[in-house]
Design a protein around this motif. Structure first.
Motif, PDB file in Angstrom:
ATOM      1  N   THR A 101       0.829  -1.199   0.000  1.00  0.00           N
ATOM      2  CA  THR A 101       0.000   0.000   0.000  1.00  0.00           C
ATOM      3  C   THR A 101       0.865   1.252   0.000  1.00  0.00           C
ATOM      4  O   THR A 101       0.598   2.204  -0.750  1.00  0.00           O
ATOM      5  CB  THR A 101      -0.931   0.002   1.228  1.00  0.00           C
ATOM      6  OG1 THR A 101      -1.743  -1.180   1.216  1.00  0.00           O
ATOM      7  CG2 THR A 101      -1.838   1.229   1.220  1.00  0.00           C
ATOM      8  N   ILE A 102       1.919   1.253   0.800  1.00  0.00           N
ATOM      9  CA  ILE A 102       2.846   2.387   0.803  1.00  0.00           C
ATOM     10  C   ILE A 102       3.509   2.539  -0.559  1.00  0.00           C
ATOM     11  O   ILE A 102       3.656   3.657  -1.078  1.00  0.00           O
ATOM     12  CB  ILE A 102       3.910   2.206   1.905  1.00  0.00           C
ATOM     13  CG1 ILE A 102       3.268   2.349   3.290  1.00  0.00           C
ATOM     14  CG2 ILE A 102       5.044   3.211   1.733  1.00  0.00           C
ATOM     15  CD1 ILE A 102       4.212   2.050   4.440  1.00  0.00           C
ATOM     16  N   GLY A 105       1.159   4.131  -2.932  1.00  0.00           N
ATOM     17  CA  GLY A 105       0.996   5.528  -2.561  1.00  0.00           C
ATOM     18  C   GLY A 105       2.144   6.392  -3.064  1.00  0.00           C
ATOM     19  O   GLY A 105       1.931   7.526  -3.501  1.00  0.00           O
ATOM     20  N   VAL A 236      -4.390   4.838  -0.940  1.00  0.00           N
ATOM     21  CA  VAL A 236      -3.184   5.111  -1.745  1.00  0.00           C
ATOM     22  C   VAL A 236      -3.259   6.500  -2.364  1.00  0.00           C
ATOM     23  O   VAL A 236      -2.224   7.163  -2.533  1.00  0.00           O
ATOM     24  CB  VAL A 236      -2.946   4.031  -2.825  1.00  0.00           C
ATOM     25  CG1 VAL A 236      -2.696   2.675  -2.179  1.00  0.00           C
ATOM     26  CG2 VAL A 236      -4.098   3.947  -3.812  1.00  0.00           C
ATOM     27  N   GLY A 239      -2.137   8.790   0.206  1.00  0.00           N
ATOM     28  CA  GLY A 239      -0.682   8.729   0.316  1.00  0.00           C
ATOM     29  C   GLY A 239      -0.007   9.638  -0.688  1.00  0.00           C
ATOM     30  O   GLY A 239       0.948  10.365  -0.363  1.00  0.00           O
TER      31      GLY A 239
END
Length: 301
Positions: A101-102, A105, A236, A239
């Motif tokens: 997910t990071i 993002g 995301v 992010g």
């Protein structure tokens, strides 16, 4: 050969692909590379403040390499977003889900918003459309009317949400900048509709169109993939937005233009933006870190 250094941008989708297919801590590879290894390398490398000379500038302006490099990012960004939304639930552990997910993002910020911003400044309507597609991947389309007709006019004044005040907390700035720019974008489009003699809610109102398209995309994700996919799409996108706003915070922190006696402000000059000459940052952000020049001549690719 100097231009080939910009191919470094492909390091981002490469590391994200490893994140999506890897396991354990490998899913955090883009975070490690772009937020730890590259900054450490920048400490060892001499900053490069050099600008293109006039001959080089003319050659670059007529070289399609740079444009096609940007264009190639559109299918990559959209493809990786679809890949993420269709596969994020396959993560074996919570740690891997967080890592992937990071990683997505980061792509939304570096490619979706940063390159969307670049193409959104172009005068060619097709290139602007490509920029809109990229910004859609971070639900950040309001950025275009606000940034082009708000931020560039009001930068380094208290009338610009994206200009951080001296000593302002970053976390407060995140909220003030994002919300303020969103409502300013609506105001800008309402004023434009008045000037061209259209209803505020005419189909020519870009904010109305952007809002409808974003809602349609969210509904399609919900109906075709599910509510959890919609939630992670929003995560995301957020992010990417936080990366944008953090960069905004740094680029204009504490800088204000002089206000004249008649209420107008001094013209925008290079001193009204902070610059970074770090070589890797210049390359992977397509020279966005050379921000003073961007505000001095916003239409320069």
């Amino acid at each position: 050969m100097r231009k080939l250094k910009y191919l470094t941008i492909y390091l981002l989708p490469l590391t994200v692909a490893i994140s999506f297919t890897g396991e354990g801590l490998l899913t955090f590879l883009p975070l490690v590379v772009f937020f730890i290894l590259i900054p450490l390398a920048e400490l060892l490398l001499k900053p490069d403040a050099r600008n293109l000379d006039e001959k080089e500038r003319k050659l670059a302006a007529n070289d399609p390499f740079y444009d096609w490099l940007l264009y190639s990012m559109i299918p990559i960004q959209i493809g990786f977003l679809c890949w993420f939304l269709l596969s994020f639930q396959n993560a074996g552990t919570t740690l891997e889900l967080v890592g992937r997910t990071i990683s997505m993002g980061i792509m939304c910020g570096v490619i979706g918003i940063n390159i969307g911003h670049e193409l959104g400044h172009r005068t060619n309507r097709f290139e602007q459309f490509l920029g809109e597609l990229l910004l859609l991947t971070s639900l950040e389309n309001h950025f275009l009317p606000y940034h082009n007709r708000g931020h560039h006019n009001n930068v380094a004044t208290h009338g610009d949400p994206a200009t951080a005040r001296k000593s302002e907390w970053l976390y407060i700035f995140w909220f003030r900048s994002h919300v303020g720019s969103y409502f300013q974008a609506w105001q800008i489009e309402f004023e434009r509709m008045h000037i061209i003699g259209k209803s505020k809610f005419s189909v020519q109102n870009k904010m109305l169109v952007y809002t409808l398209v974003q809602l349609i995309v969210c509904v399609l994700i919900f109906l075709t993939i599910g509510q959890l996919a919609l939630l992670f799409f929003v995560i995301v996108a957020a992010g990417g937005i936080l990366l944008l706003e953090t960069v905004n915070y740094i680029e204009h922190y504490g800088l204000l233009r002089e206000k004249r006696e008649n209420g107008t402000y001094d013209r925008v000059r290079r001193i009204h933006s902070w610059n970074s000459n770090h070589v890797f940052g210049r390359v992977v952000l397509f020279e966005l870190s050379r921000h003073s020049d961007h505000h001095y001549k916003p239409d320069r690719p």
